[in-house]
Design a protein around this motif. Structure first.
Motif, PDB file in Angstrom:
ATOM      1  N   THR A 206      -5.586   7.495  16.395  1.00  0.00           N
ATOM      2  CA  THR A 206      -4.664   6.986  15.385  1.00  0.00           C
ATOM      3  C   THR A 206      -5.468   6.227  14.334  1.00  0.00           C
ATOM      4  O   THR A 206      -6.519   5.658  14.623  1.00  0.00           O
ATOM      5  N   SER A 207      -4.965   6.216  13.114  1.00  0.00           N
ATOM      6  CA  SER A 207      -5.650   5.491  12.047  1.00  0.00           C
ATOM      7  C   SER A 207      -5.324   4.007  12.111  1.00  0.00           C
ATOM      8  O   SER A 207      -4.363   3.585  12.757  1.00  0.00           O
ATOM      9  N   ASP A 208      -6.136   3.198  11.435  1.00  0.00           N
ATOM     10  CA  ASP A 208      -5.983   1.742  11.423  1.00  0.00           C
ATOM     11  C   ASP A 208      -4.814   1.349  10.520  1.00  0.00           C
ATOM     12  O   ASP A 208      -4.837   1.649   9.320  1.00  0.00           O
ATOM     13  N   PRO A 209      -3.785   0.682  11.039  1.00  0.00           N
ATOM     14  CA  PRO A 209      -2.646   0.284  10.208  1.00  0.00           C
ATOM     15  C   PRO A 209      -3.035  -0.622   9.045  1.00  0.00           C
ATOM     16  O   PRO A 209      -2.285  -0.730   8.071  1.00  0.00           O
ATOM     17  N   ALA A 210      -4.194  -1.280   9.134  1.00  0.00           N
ATOM     18  CA  ALA A 210      -4.627  -2.153   8.044  1.00  0.00           C
ATOM     19  C   ALA A 210      -5.006  -1.366   6.799  1.00  0.00           C
ATOM     20  O   ALA A 210      -5.140  -1.944   5.709  1.00  0.00           O
ATOM     21  N   HIS A 211      -5.209  -0.062   6.956  1.00  0.00           N
ATOM     22  CA  HIS A 211      -5.568   0.797   5.827  1.00  0.00           C
ATOM     23  C   HIS A 211      -4.528   1.913   5.739  1.00  0.00           C
ATOM     24  O   HIS A 211      -4.633   2.918   6.441  1.00  0.00           O
ATOM     25  N   PRO A 212      -3.496   1.753   4.899  1.00  0.00           N
ATOM     26  CA  PRO A 212      -2.403   2.718   4.846  1.00  0.00           C
ATOM     27  C   PRO A 212      -2.892   4.143   4.600  1.00  0.00           C
ATOM     28  O   PRO A 212      -3.825   4.368   3.813  1.00  0.00           O
ATOM     29  N   CYS A 213      -2.264   5.079   5.273  1.00  0.00           N
ATOM     30  CA  CYS A 213      -2.649   6.481   5.174  1.00  0.00           C
ATOM     31  C   CYS A 213      -1.404   7.320   4.926  1.00  0.00           C
ATOM     32  O   CYS A 213      -0.949   8.062   5.805  1.00  0.00           O
ATOM     33  N   PRO A 214      -0.797   7.204   3.733  1.00  0.00           N
ATOM     34  CA  PRO A 214       0.465   7.899   3.473  1.00  0.00           C
ATOM     35  C   PRO A 214       0.331   9.405   3.356  1.00  0.00           C
ATOM     36  O   PRO A 214       1.296  10.135   3.499  1.00  0.00           O
ATOM     37  N   SER A 215      -0.876   9.883   3.050  1.00  0.00           N
ATOM     38  CA  SER A 215      -1.109  11.320   2.945  1.00  0.00           C
ATOM     39  C   SER A 215      -2.591  11.571   3.160  1.00  0.00           C
ATOM     40  O   SER A 215      -3.423  10.705   2.868  1.00  0.00           O
ATOM     41  N   CYS A 225      -7.624   9.390   3.015  1.00  0.00           N
ATOM     42  CA  CYS A 225      -6.250   8.896   2.907  1.00  0.00           C
ATOM     43  C   CYS A 225      -5.960   8.553   1.456  1.00  0.00           C
ATOM     44  O   CYS A 225      -6.737   7.831   0.813  1.00  0.00           O
ATOM     45  N   ALA A 226      -4.851   9.046   0.943  1.00  0.00           N
ATOM     46  CA  ALA A 226      -4.432   8.737  -0.419  1.00  0.00           C
ATOM     47  C   ALA A 226      -2.916   8.718  -0.455  1.00  0.00           C
ATOM     48  O   ALA A 226      -2.257   9.226   0.450  1.00  0.00           O
ATOM     49  N   GLU A 227      -2.350   8.144  -1.516  1.00  0.00           N
ATOM     50  CA  GLU A 227      -0.905   8.171  -1.673  1.00  0.00           C
ATOM     51  C   GLU A 227      -0.461   9.615  -1.870  1.00  0.00           C
ATOM     52  O   GLU A 227      -1.213  10.453  -2.372  1.00  0.00           O
ATOM     53  N   SER A 228       0.757   9.942  -1.465  1.00  0.00           N
ATOM     54  CA  SER A 228       1.282  11.288  -1.675  1.00  0.00           C
ATOM     55  C   SER A 228       1.893  11.373  -3.061  1.00  0.00           C
ATOM     56  O   SER A 228       2.356  10.385  -3.627  1.00  0.00           O
ATOM     57  N   GLY A 229       1.896  12.577  -3.620  1.00  0.00           N
ATOM     58  CA  GLY A 229       2.442  12.763  -4.959  1.00  0.00           C
ATOM     59  C   GLY A 229       3.916  12.459  -5.059  1.00  0.00           C
ATOM     60  O   GLY A 229       4.423  12.197  -6.147  1.00  0.00           O
ATOM     61  N   SER A 230       4.642  12.486  -3.932  1.00  0.00           N
ATOM     62  CA  SER A 230       6.088  12.252  -3.971  1.00  0.00           C
ATOM     63  C   SER A 230       6.450  10.780  -3.915  1.00  0.00           C
ATOM     64  O   SER A 230       7.618  10.421  -3.972  1.00  0.00           O
ATOM     65  N   ALA A 231       5.450   9.916  -3.806  1.00  0.00           N
ATOM     66  CA  ALA A 231       5.728   8.491  -3.657  1.00  0.00           C
ATOM     67  C   ALA A 231       6.339   7.903  -4.929  1.00  0.00           C
ATOM     68  O   ALA A 231       5.994   8.281  -6.041  1.00  0.00           O
ATOM     69  N   ALA A 232       7.261   6.971  -4.752  1.00  0.00           N
ATOM     70  CA  ALA A 232       7.841   6.250  -5.867  1.00  0.00           C
ATOM     71  C   ALA A 232       7.078   4.944  -6.063  1.00  0.00           C
ATOM     72  O   ALA A 232       6.265   4.547  -5.238  1.00  0.00           O
ATOM     73  N   GLY A 233       7.343   4.274  -7.185  1.00  0.00           N
ATOM     74  CA  GLY A 233       6.690   2.993  -7.445  1.00  0.00           C
ATOM     75  C   GLY A 233       5.487   3.151  -8.347  1.00  0.00           C
ATOM     76  O   GLY A 233       5.115   4.241  -8.762  1.00  0.00           O
TER      77      GLY A 233
END
Length: 384
Positions: A206-215, A225-233
């Motif tokens: 599993t990845s480290d929760p301290a470093h978000p891995c949304p995609s 790990c990078a943000e996904s294109g569908s992310a809002a904000g």
């Protein structure tokens, strides 16, 4: 319910026999395989409802909810079709892995032999349940099923690719698995990557929760790990490397001000990443990051941005994207401002690459297929 793409695969080899499974080789071929030719076909017949994929001998296009059309790579003409007349509906995703092409749509998951379109097996869910995009590797097909609301349980299924025999199922919150070798990865709630053993379904990393891995963006030997294109904000977590074996944090690459929106990784560790303005998705640029050193190699500014989409693929040793109706080919390490032998190359303007037609791009060696998203048409061309 927001469905995030759990993994974006990188590398031309993945579009040959192992789309969605991480790839058996990270080195794209020097040229297109024998048989590929330049051609264009119009919107007649079954309309693709997802990205077409390259198999060993054919271009395989998902149609309807869970159908396929196989097209000749030399003419674009239809060789076989299955499920093309199954009514309305769109494909949730498709994958080609060796002797199986698999597509999902609505309650149906279907596997066919990509050489002749023969249906190998079909799985159906009960009413109220839906399959997400499938993945496949090592003789195993994976697909997650979910309900009409986010509160309903998600289930990750594993099937034997040859005959569809059930192997295991596990609870999950991810809907788009990624398969590599003997593992399957999902991005779970809390932006955490989870790897399971493909034989047993047991969690192995599993990845480290301290470093978000949304995609995740992956290629053999690399995971990002990078943000996904569908992310809002308008704020996004850092783009970071993770260890492919342990999913442990391996270093921060970039702190984005714009939204990461699709990327590709070269065999020598260059991530070419699309970025989009959070408030205006029609504007953005490209950035290249060296995964070995963590340094930024180049970024686009001004006219090189153009109006573009997020598709980027590897064609031979070059990265190719679409801008202003043209295919733009660049040296991944030198970028669009290079001169001499490493200078960018551009195709002529193609109608299929027009901004308003939502074009998609598939690579096979140094050959490319342009696919329109509106008034569908397909064009096969040699990369510039």
């Amino acid at each position: 319910m927001r469905l995030r793409p759990a993994f974006r695969v990188a590398g031309v080899a993945l579009l040959l026999l192992t789309v969605g499974c991480g790839g058996a080789s990270g080195a794209p071929g020097a040229g297109a395989r024998a048989g590929w030719r330049d051609w264009v076909v119009g919107a007649g017949g079954a309309v693709p409802s997802g990205r077409c994929l390259a198999s060993e001998r054919l271009l395989v296009c998902p149609v309807a909810a869970a159908g396929f059309v196989g097209r000749s790579v030399s003419t674009g003409e239809v060789v076989w079709s299955v499920g093309a007349d199954a009514g309305k509906g769109r494909s949730a995703g498709a994958v080609v892995d060796g002797e199986r092409a698999v597509t999902a749509g609505g309650r149906t998951l279907r596997a066919v032999d990509p050489a002749d379109g023969r249906v190998a097996w079909t799985k159906a869910l009960p009413a109220g349940r839906t399959f997400g995009p499938p993945a496949a590797a090592g003789g195993v097909v994976y697909a997650a099923a979910y309900g009409a609301t986010a509160a309903e349980p998600h289930t990750l299924f594993a099937y034997r690719a040859s005959d569809g025999a059930p192997l295991w199922q596990r609870d999950t919150t991810g809907t788009a698995p990624f398969a590599r070798g003997g593992r399957v990865l999902t991005v779970e709630s809390g932006d955490r990557a989870v790897a399971r053993d493909g034989r047993t379904g047991e969690v192995v990393a599993t990845s480290d929760p301290a470093h978000p891995c949304p995609s995740l963006i992956g290629a053999p030997g690399y995971l990002v790990c990078a943000e996904s294109g569908s992310a809002a904000g308008d704020t996004f977590p850092p783009v970071v490397r993770v260890d492919p074996a342990t999913l442990g944090f391996a270093g921060t690459l970039w702190r984005p001000g714009d939204k990461p929106y699709g990327g590709v990784i070269t065999p020598d560790g260059v991530l070419v990443l699309r970025t989009v303005n959070a408030e205006d998705s029609s504007s953005g640029g490209w950035i290249a990051l060296d995964l070995r050193t963590g340094g930024t190699l180049w970024r686009t500014t001004g006219p090189e941005d153009g109006r573009t989409n997020d598709d980027v693929v590897l064609a031979g040793s070059r990265a190719v994207w679409i801008a202003g109706g043209r295919l733009v080919s660049v040296d991944p390490r030198k970028g669009p401002y290079a001169t001499g032998a490493g200078a960018p190359r551009r195709s002529r303007v193609y109608a299929e690459a027009a901004d308003g037609r939502s074009p998609r791009l598939t690579a096979y060696g140094t050959h490319l297929v342009l696919q329109t998203g509106t008034r569908p048409a397909l064009r096969s061309v040699t990369a510039p």
